[in-house]
Motif scaffolding. Structure first.
Motif, mmCIF file in Angstrom:
data_model
loop_
_atom_site.group_PDB
_atom_site.id
_atom_site.type_symbol
_atom_site.label_atom_id
_atom_site.label_comp_id
_atom_site.label_asym_id
_atom_site.label_seq_id
_atom_site.Cartn_x
_atom_site.Cartn_y
_atom_site.Cartn_z
ATOM 1 N N TRP A 193 80.137 43.369 62.434
ATOM 2 C CA TRP A 193 79.519 44.838 62.083
ATOM 3 C C TRP A 193 79.859 45.142 60.482
ATOM 4 C CZ3 TRP A 193 77.011 45.911 65.650
ATOM 5 C CH2 TRP A 193 77.241 45.512 67.017
ATOM 6 N N GLU A 194 80.128 44.073 59.695
ATOM 7 C CA GLU A 194 80.339 44.165 58.347
ATOM 8 C C GLU A 194 78.904 44.086 57.813
ATOM 9 O OE1 GLU A 194 82.235 40.857 56.538
ATOM 10 O OE2 GLU A 194 84.100 41.491 57.532
ATOM 11 N N ASP A 195 78.619 44.509 56.623
ATOM 12 C CA ASP A 195 77.318 44.621 56.281
ATOM 13 C C ASP A 195 77.035 43.375 55.227
ATOM 14 O OD1 ASP A 195 74.627 45.381 55.353
ATOM 15 O OD2 ASP A 195 75.156 46.785 54.036
ATOM 16 N N SER A 196 77.129 42.192 55.867
ATOM 17 C CA SER A 196 77.107 41.105 54.971
ATOM 18 C C SER A 196 76.128 39.965 55.943
ATOM 19 C CB SER A 196 78.199 40.506 54.549
ATOM 20 O OG SER A 196 78.922 40.279 55.818
ATOM 21 N N ALA A 197 75.476 39.089 55.328
ATOM 22 C CA ALA A 197 74.929 37.813 55.782
ATOM 23 C C ALA A 197 75.685 37.054 56.401
ATOM 24 C CB ALA A 197 73.598 37.228 54.953
ATOM 25 N N LEU A 198 75.493 36.276 57.302
ATOM 26 C CA LEU A 198 76.624 35.375 57.963
ATOM 27 C C LEU A 198 76.019 34.024 58.447
ATOM 28 C CD1 LEU A 198 78.699 37.969 60.401
ATOM 29 C CD2 LEU A 198 79.582 36.738 58.414
ATOM 30 N N PRO A 199 76.811 32.967 58.339
ATOM 31 C CA PRO A 199 76.303 31.697 58.758
ATOM 32 C C PRO A 199 76.008 31.704 60.266
ATOM 33 C CG PRO A 199 78.506 31.420 57.597
ATOM 34 C CD PRO A 199 78.270 32.829 57.803
ATOM 35 N N ILE A 200 74.660 30.992 60.724
ATOM 36 C CA ILE A 200 74.252 30.835 61.992
ATOM 37 C C ILE A 200 74.176 29.078 62.052
ATOM 38 C CG2 ILE A 200 73.492 32.968 62.622
ATOM 39 C CD1 ILE A 200 70.643 31.706 62.089
ATOM 40 N N ARG A 246 74.632 43.506 67.166
ATOM 41 C CA ARG A 246 74.567 42.356 66.129
ATOM 42 C C ARG A 246 75.637 41.104 66.805
ATOM 43 N NH1 ARG A 246 76.436 41.307 60.691
ATOM 44 N NH2 ARG A 246 74.818 40.241 59.449
ATOM 45 N N ASP A 247 76.761 41.468 67.348
ATOM 46 C CA ASP A 247 77.711 40.748 67.703
ATOM 47 C C ASP A 247 77.019 39.602 68.911
ATOM 48 O OD1 ASP A 247 77.502 42.699 69.690
ATOM 49 O OD2 ASP A 247 79.656 42.434 70.291
ATOM 50 N N LEU A 248 76.109 39.869 69.402
ATOM 51 C CA LEU A 248 75.286 38.990 70.528
ATOM 52 C C LEU A 248 74.618 37.890 69.445
ATOM 53 C CD1 LEU A 248 74.571 38.410 73.429
ATOM 54 C CD2 LEU A 248 72.462 39.852 72.684
ATOM 55 N N GLU A 287 80.432 32.599 67.343
ATOM 56 C CA GLU A 287 81.606 32.901 68.009
ATOM 57 C C GLU A 287 82.797 33.007 66.684
ATOM 58 O OE1 GLU A 287 82.110 33.493 71.358
ATOM 59 O OE2 GLU A 287 84.140 33.999 70.597
ATOM 60 N N LEU A 288 82.850 32.049 65.845
ATOM 61 C CA LEU A 288 83.634 31.913 64.801
ATOM 62 C C LEU A 288 83.762 33.234 63.793
ATOM 63 C CD1 LEU A 288 85.535 29.898 63.361
ATOM 64 C CD2 LEU A 288 83.597 28.874 62.080
ATOM 65 N N PHE A 289 82.626 33.839 63.795
ATOM 66 C CA PHE A 289 82.345 34.992 62.868
ATOM 67 C C PHE A 289 82.398 36.491 63.597
ATOM 68 C CE2 PHE A 289 80.469 31.391 60.687
ATOM 69 C CZ PHE A 289 81.436 31.399 59.549
ATOM 70 N N GLN A 290 82.638 36.308 65.019
ATOM 71 C CA GLN A 290 82.456 37.538 65.709
ATOM 72 C C GLN A 290 83.270 38.886 65.077
ATOM 73 O OE1 GLN A 290 81.063 38.720 68.844
ATOM 74 N NE2 GLN A 290 79.994 37.030 68.217
ATOM 75 N N ILE A 293 72.330 34.635 59.418
ATOM 76 C CA ILE A 293 71.815 35.888 59.940
ATOM 77 C C ILE A 293 71.512 37.026 58.716
ATOM 78 C CG2 ILE A 293 73.922 36.362 61.092
ATOM 79 C CD1 ILE A 293 72.754 38.442 63.050
ATOM 80 N N SER A 294 70.633 37.734 58.798
ATOM 81 C CA SER A 294 70.477 38.604 57.599
ATOM 82 C C SER A 294 71.465 39.549 57.409
ATOM 83 C CB SER A 294 68.970 39.141 57.400
ATOM 84 O OG SER A 294 68.079 38.143 57.550
#
Ligand code: SAH
Length: 218
Positions: free
Chosen positions: A51-58, A38-40, A44-47, A64-65
Motif C-alpha cells: 500500500w506504499e506509493d512506490s514501484a516494487l520488484p516482481i 494491490r497486495d494480490l 510475498e517478500l514485499f507484501q 509493478i508500477s
C-alpha cells in the motif's frame, strides 16, 4: 511509516487520498484503484509494502508500477465504458486490472511467459473477464485486433512508438514513457483525426525498458 495496527482498508484509503492530492482527481480512476487489491499483485517478500506509493520488484527482474503513475496514466487515457484498450507490458497485471474496470476490453501483451501466466490467474481470481492476453513482443502491438481507442505502454520506448501509433483509431490516445536513459518523459499522443498527433509531456518517470523480441528464459 504505516502503523502495525492499520488494516489493508486503512492503508488503501490513505494511498487513494495521497493520489488525489497529487493530481489523480478522476473519481472513476480513484474508484478503480480502490477496488483493486494491490497486495494480490505484489510478491510475498514485499507484501507489507503493497500500500506504499512506490514501484516494487516482481519476478523476471521487472517491477509493478507506482500507484500514482498507474493513476496518472489511466487518467491521461480518458477511458470510457466503450473503449478498447491495448496495453504493452502486462507485468504483474495490476495496471491491466485497473484498466479492465474502466474499459470495454483490454488487450495486453507481455514478453515473459511466467509473468503472463501469473497475471492471468490473478485477473481470473478477481473475476475480470474482459481482458485478452498475448505472449509476444509488444513493440509490434497487436495488429489482428487493431485499431484501438487507447494504447498504454508500461515499459520505456526508446523513441516515438511509431508502430503502436499506427494502431490507434483516428481519435485515439496513446500514453507511453519515452526515452533511452533511466529517466524518461511520460508522453501523451492524442490523434488529431488527420494522421497527426498532439504530443504532451506529463512528467518524468522511471520505467524498465521496452525490449525487443520475447524473453528466452521464463
Ligand atoms: N504495468 C505493469 C508494469 C510492468 S513493468 C504492472 O503494473 O505490473 C513492464 C513490463 O513490460 C515487464 O513485465 C516487461 O517484461 C514488459 N515488456 C518489456 N518489453 C516488452 C515488449 N517488447 N513486449 C511486451 N512486454 C514487454
Amino acid at each position: 511509516m504505516p502503523d502495525e495496527q492499520d488494516t489493508a482498508e486503512t492503508r488503501l484509503a490513505r494511498l487513494v487520498l495521497g493520489l488525489r492530492s497529487q493530481g489523480v482527481t478522476d473519481p472513476k480512476v480513484l474508484s478503480a484503484i480502490e477496488k483493486t487489491p494491490r497486495d494480490l499483485f505484489v510478491p510475498e517478500l514485499f507484501q507489507e509494502r503493497s500500500w506504499e506509493d512506490s514501484a516494487l520488484p516482481i519476478a523476471c527482474g521487472q517491477t509493478i508500477s507506482q500507484p500514482f503513475i498507474v493513476g496518472l496514466m489511466t487518467q491521461a487515457l480518458n477511458l470510457d465504458a466503450r473503449s478498447r484498450v491495448l496495453e504493452i507490458g502486462t507485468g504483474s497485471g495490476y495496471q491491466t486490472a485497473v484498466l479492465s474496470r474502466l474499459a470495454r476490453f483490454v488487450y495486453t501483451v507481455e514478453r515473459y511467459r511466467t509473468l503472463m501466466a501469473e497475471a492471468e490467474s490473478r485477473l481470473k481470481q478477481l473475476d475480470l473477464t474482459n481482458v485478452f492476453m498475448r505472449f509476444g513482443d509488444g513493440g509490434d502491438g497487436w495488429p489482428e485486433q487493431a485499431p484501438f481507442d487507447r494504447i498504454l505502454v508500461t515499459a520505456a520506448a526508446p523513441g516515438e512508438p511509431k508502430a503502436l501509433l499506427s494502431q490507434l483509431k483516428p481519435n485515439g490516445v496513446l500514453v507511453a514513457p519515452v526515452g533511452k536513459g533511466p529517466v524518461q518523459q511520460l508522453q501523451r499522443y492524442a490523434a488529431d483525426g488527420k494522421g497527426g498527433f498532439k504530443v504532451e509531456t506529463l512528467c518524468e518517470v522511471r520505467f524498465v525498458p521496452l525490449l525487443d523480441g520475447v524473453a528466452r528464459e521464463l
